[in-house]
Design a protein around this motif. Sequence first.
Motif, short mmCIF file in Angstrom:
data_model
loop_
_atom_site.label_atom_id
_atom_site.label_comp_id
_atom_site.label_asym_id
_atom_site.label_seq_id
_atom_site.Cartn_x
_atom_site.Cartn_y
_atom_site.Cartn_z
N LEU A 104 0.56 -3.31 -4.87
CA LEU A 104 -0.84 -3.89 -4.86
C LEU A 104 -1.49 -3.97 -3.33
O LEU A 104 -2.52 -3.96 -2.94
CB LEU A 104 -1.01 -4.88 -5.79
N ALA A 105 -0.41 -4.69 -2.55
CA ALA A 105 -0.72 -4.93 -1.25
C ALA A 105 -0.41 -3.88 -0.44
O ALA A 105 0.79 -3.17 -0.41
CB ALA A 105 -0.21 -6.04 -0.70
N GLU A 106 -1.37 -3.36 0.22
CA GLU A 106 -1.01 -2.35 1.55
C GLU A 106 0.03 -2.61 2.62
O GLU A 106 0.49 -1.90 3.25
CB GLU A 106 -2.28 -1.57 1.95
N SER A 107 -0.14 -3.97 2.90
CA SER A 107 0.77 -4.66 3.93
C SER A 107 0.99 -5.93 3.88
O SER A 107 0.20 -6.89 3.05
CB SER A 107 0.10 -4.45 5.33
N ILE A 108 2.13 -6.37 4.62
CA ILE A 108 2.18 -7.89 4.57
C ILE A 108 2.48 -8.03 5.99
O ILE A 108 2.91 -7.41 6.86
CB ILE A 108 3.55 -8.15 3.80
N GLU A 109 2.03 -9.33 6.48
CA GLU A 109 2.09 -9.84 7.82
C GLU A 109 2.90 -11.39 7.75
O GLU A 109 2.47 -12.16 7.09
CB GLU A 109 0.84 -10.03 8.19
N VAL A 110 3.82 -11.46 8.44
CA VAL A 110 4.47 -12.94 8.24
C VAL A 110 4.78 -13.46 10.09
O VAL A 110 4.80 -12.76 10.91
CB VAL A 110 5.95 -12.79 7.86
N ALA A 111 4.82 -14.92 9.93
CA ALA A 111 5.04 -15.50 11.20
C ALA A 111 6.57 -15.23 11.57
O ALA A 111 7.30 -14.75 10.89
CB ALA A 111 4.82 -17.08 10.85
N GLU A 112 6.77 -15.30 12.91
CA GLU A 112 8.27 -15.07 13.38
C GLU A 112 9.02 -15.83 12.73
O GLU A 112 10.27 -15.42 12.40
CB GLU A 112 7.97 -15.36 14.66
N ASP A 113 8.71 -17.19 12.32
CA ASP A 113 9.60 -17.84 11.51
C ASP A 113 9.60 -18.12 10.01
O ASP A 113 10.19 -18.98 9.56
CB ASP A 113 9.52 -19.44 12.09
N ARG A 114 8.70 -17.11 9.42
CA ARG A 114 8.46 -17.00 8.16
C ARG A 114 7.75 -18.24 7.73
O ARG A 114 8.11 -18.67 6.42
CB ARG A 114 9.46 -16.59 7.35
N SER A 115 6.97 -18.84 8.33
CA SER A 115 6.46 -20.03 7.77
C SER A 115 5.12 -19.92 6.97
O SER A 115 4.51 -20.55 6.55
CB SER A 115 5.92 -21.28 8.98
N TRP A 116 4.52 -18.62 7.30
CA TRP A 116 3.77 -18.32 6.36
C TRP A 116 3.70 -16.60 6.15
O TRP A 116 4.33 -15.97 6.89
CB TRP A 116 2.06 -18.59 7.21
N ALA A 117 2.91 -15.97 5.08
CA ALA A 117 2.90 -14.57 4.67
C ALA A 117 1.50 -14.44 4.37
O ALA A 117 0.80 -14.95 3.50
CB ALA A 117 3.72 -14.33 3.77
N GLU A 118 0.77 -13.32 4.95
CA GLU A 118 -0.48 -12.72 4.53
C GLU A 118 -0.40 -11.44 3.98
O GLU A 118 0.32 -10.55 4.57
CB GLU A 118 -1.34 -12.80 5.80
N PHE A 119 -1.07 -11.03 2.84
CA PHE A 119 -1.14 -9.81 2.26
C PHE A 119 -2.58 -9.20 2.35
O PHE A 119 -3.57 -9.90 1.95
CB PHE A 119 -0.58 -10.17 0.84
N THR A 120 -2.54 -7.97 2.55
CA THR A 120 -3.90 -7.26 2.41
C THR A 120 -3.95 -6.31 1.35
O THR A 120 -2.93 -5.63 1.00
CB THR A 120 -4.24 -6.39 3.60
N LEU A 121 -4.72 -6.62 0.42
CA LEU A 121 -4.96 -5.84 -1.05
C LEU A 121 -5.13 -4.36 -0.77
O LEU A 121 -6.22 -4.13 0.07
CB LEU A 121 -5.88 -6.60 -1.96
N ARG A 122 -4.80 -3.50 -1.48
CA ARG A 122 -5.13 -2.02 -1.42
C ARG A 122 -6.60 -2.06 -2.16
O ARG A 122 -6.81 -2.78 -3.07
CB ARG A 122 -4.19 -1.12 -2.33
N GLU A 123 -7.46 -1.31 -1.30
CA GLU A 123 -8.86 -1.12 -1.91
C GLU A 123 -8.91 -0.44 -3.17
O GLU A 123 -9.85 -0.79 -4.02
CB GLU A 123 -9.76 -0.27 -0.79
N GLU A 124 -7.98 0.37 -3.36
CA GLU A 124 -7.85 1.25 -4.59
C GLU A 124 -7.46 0.37 -5.85
O GLU A 124 -7.42 1.18 -7.02
CB GLU A 124 -7.28 2.62 -4.44
N ALA A 125 -6.65 -0.49 -5.83
CA ALA A 125 -6.05 -1.27 -6.88
C ALA A 125 -7.04 -1.54 -7.80
O ALA A 125 -8.17 -2.17 -7.56
CB ALA A 125 -5.18 -2.42 -6.19
N GLU A 126 -6.57 -1.35 -9.27
CA GLU A 126 -7.38 -1.59 -10.56
C GLU A 126 -6.57 -1.89 -11.42
O GLU A 126 -5.37 -1.66 -11.69
CB GLU A 126 -8.43 -0.49 -10.54
N PHE A 127 -7.23 -2.72 -12.36
CA PHE A 127 -6.58 -3.12 -13.69
C PHE A 127 -6.79 -2.13 -14.51
O PHE A 127 -7.33 -0.84 -14.34
CB PHE A 127 -7.23 -4.26 -14.44
N SER A 128 -5.85 -1.94 -15.61
CA SER A 128 -5.80 -0.84 -16.57
C SER A 128 -7.30 -0.43 -17.41
O SER A 128 -7.42 0.42 -17.94
CB SER A 128 -4.87 -1.12 -17.96
#
Length: 604
Positions: free
Chosen positions: A108-132
Amino acid sequence: MNLAWSGHVRRLAGALCLCACPMMLSAEPQHGIAMYGEPELPPDFVSLPYANPDAPKGGGITVGEVGSFDSLNPHILKGTVPWQLRFLTYESLMGRSYDEPFTLYGLLAESIEVAEDRSWAEFTLREEAEFSDGTPVTIEDVMWSYETLGTQGHPRYLGTWAQVESMEQTGPRSVRFTFSTDNRELALLIGMRPILKKAQWADEDFTQSGLDTIPIATAPYTITDFEPGRYVELTRNPDYWGKDLPFIKGQANLDTIRMEFYADAQVLFEAFKAGQITSIRETNAEKWATQYDFPAVQSGEIVKSEIPHKRPTGITGFVMNTRRPAFSDWRVRDAMIHAFNFEFINGTMTGGRQPRITSYFSNSLLGMDHGPATGKVETLLRPHADSLVPGALEGYSLPVGDGSARNRAGLRKAMARMEEAGYTVENGVMTTPEGKPLSFEILLPQGNAEAASIIDIYVQALDRMGIDAQVSLVDPAQYNQRTNAFDFDMTYYTRGLSLSPGNEQKLYWGSAAAESEGSLNWMGVQSPAIDAMIDAILTSESREGFVAATKALDRALTAGRYVIPIYQWTESRIAHDANLHYPDRLPIYGDFINFHPDVWWYEE
């Protein structure tokens, strides 16, 4: 199996301003993330290596399950749910490749971004993602799902959420999670939560949903038909949003997946022979060798497939509840293991074809080495020497019998252990240190004929020791209720383990989970050493340190004598309709989650 399961509670703090943080400056969005090192697949990968991107679409599969169900919501503790629903009908921000120890790729996410020490994680949702139902997946849906599951969901979701310090929307399609603990696995685990539609639950009680509400999700399959306790049918959504994603290519090939439910394993087997179901897993090597020669197999209409794997054995056997006074003493648990005549039972049940599980992580490089602890493993365990059960440091191996029915040597050792623990035999009755007859209940679910047959043999040995062991067979709903409440003395237990153990270990055998209803710490172990080894796994920054910590955990668990292990399965045996196929290239996890029927296809 299951790395999304954890302990309790959730904390949600205010947004953090991280623009000046050097960790943020060094982070970049990635297509995937590995627990150690880099993902094996490049950003432009075509499909998972064990999926066939050219597999045809169509056909169907019918599988059988023993038991029943009274809920279609797999995300809460209440109710009994067909186990595969959680994996076939829901998606998460990231998807896992089972050809790597622990690596995630964008779903569902097109990418993940994390801190070097993995103290946080950020996700970017795909624009085309949809429910059934065709509506778009929004960050609001994502954040609602995380908060709801983390506060009202099944206990497997609560522990990870408890380690989230803040959750904030950082853009139109992005969300960041900041963690409150030093735990490098959290950046991966947080990407594996199912995403549900917020609007569907606006006027519903999420914790009480059963058969009246079919949760709307984003996966290739939706529930299209069911009869309570009898069957569930899933249908592939022709308008599924993600059908062209590289992660999905070669998956979700079948038009229909039907799950039929049967009273016991023998009835299920007869249904397979009669053609009512089209695929069945066989766990007994003797039955596989001697009873799968019926006409459909001889004619080639049914194919017998053997699928090897390289994952740990996990633990399967009979767990002792240390919340009970008798089993709180390791010497009594050791006696129970010596009384269990594995060699004779294995010969009776499998013709001696299946070797015994020797430790929780056996069959893998994570398994403990037999003999005294050395090197990093000893360094990790030595500070906890006073709380460890004998054998953890010195070396421990399961007893080996002579294969005879009487198991005299094993019973002599068992009686000696009971005597050490203060038990005596008076007039042929094993008596506790308090002078009361020793008796306990062995709880088994109806339909598990194999476990019942093993216990029948075991009870005879216990009777020769003067121990009154009563066997209780209960229906699946009652079994789930009682095991969730830890209302048993001894019961059948199985726990699959992966090549990348992490936070789920706290739910399996962490002290905090021992009294948490619904946790998987059925044995009730509360060990500072085990807790410390889990923490060492979670905070390890190198593969070498991670392996040593897991080997140390394996020693503490195995020497703890909490489970009487039975035989292991180093391959899956699946008999199936000859029109059902799977790729030649197998994942290292073999027949595990997201393999059957995920990458199978139908072709006449």
